[in-house]
Design a protein around this motif. Structure first.
Motif, PDB file in Angstrom:
ATOM      1  N   ASP A 128       6.163  -6.154   3.218  1.00 61.15           N
ATOM      2  CA  ASP A 128       6.223  -6.318   1.768  1.00 61.15           C
ATOM      3  C   ASP A 128       5.013  -7.066   1.212  1.00 61.15           C
ATOM      4  OD1 ASP A 128       8.548  -4.950   1.644  1.00 61.15           O
ATOM      5  OD2 ASP A 128       9.832  -6.686   1.320  1.00 61.15           O
ATOM      6  N   ARG A 137       9.300  -4.966  -9.090  1.00 64.98           N
ATOM      7  CA  ARG A 137      10.252  -5.060  -7.982  1.00 64.98           C
ATOM      8  C   ARG A 137      11.498  -5.756  -8.489  1.00 64.98           C
ATOM      9  NH1 ARG A 137       9.367  -6.774  -1.746  1.00 64.98           N
ATOM     10  NH2 ARG A 137      11.358  -5.934  -1.087  1.00 64.98           N
ATOM     11  N   TYR A 171       3.217  -4.163  -5.420  1.00 67.66           N
ATOM     12  CA  TYR A 171       4.292  -3.755  -6.314  1.00 67.66           C
ATOM     13  C   TYR A 171       3.887  -3.962  -7.768  1.00 67.66           C
ATOM     14  CZ  TYR A 171       7.554  -3.457  -2.442  1.00 67.66           C
ATOM     15  OH  TYR A 171       8.186  -3.106  -1.282  1.00 67.66           O
TER      16      TYR A 171
END
Length: 143
Positions: free
Chosen positions: A85, A93, A90
């Motif tokens: 991650d 999220r 991102y």
């Protein structure tokens, strides 16, 4: 964020709503709202039936107990945590871990006869009343 690009004019007679901030805050990145599951408790005479909506919850994540005349319903949901991650970029999220716990005082039931089922996100708990506690309805006359 957008306030600097589109200033708000605000006086007693005229107000321009902050449409752009609301658009980007609520549409592009909606705030995650947590709410307790909706629960119905029905008295069917010889038993109580509790129905709880638990959409998206797995049966294995539901914890149900009855102790000292208190029915406890709780769940814990864990979002997938991946060690990769940190390497992803991102934009948004929203998935996260969550849990809740609700307690309901329920007296005069047969503890050993409690049973529950879970189907399509709906938890149904049947709490049979103690035979000594079940009494016919008593109508009160109004004078």
């Amino acid at each position: 964020m957008m306030k600097s690009l589109f200033p708000i004019i605000d006086n007693n007679e005229f107000s321009v709503p902050d449409v752009f901030d609301n658009f980007f805050n609520n549409f592009m990145w909606p705030q995650q709202q947590f709410s307790m599951p909706k629960v119905d408790i029905e008295d069917r005479g010889s038993e109580y039936v509790m129905t709880a909506d638990l959409p998206g919850v797995n049966k294995e994540d539901i914890h149900l107990s009855y102790d000292n005349n208190v029915l406890t319903l709780s769940t814990t949901q864990q979002a997938e945590n991946n060690t990769q991650d940190d390497q992803k970029n991102y934009i948004c999220r929203e998935r996260s871990s969550s849990s809740f716990c609700r307690q309901f005082p329920v007296t005069g039931i047969q503890e050993d006869q409690i049973h529950a089922s879970f189907d399509n996100g709906v938890l149904t708990i049947v709490l049979p009343k103690d035979a000594q506690q079940v009494q016919p309805d008593h109508t009160i006359n109004i004078q």
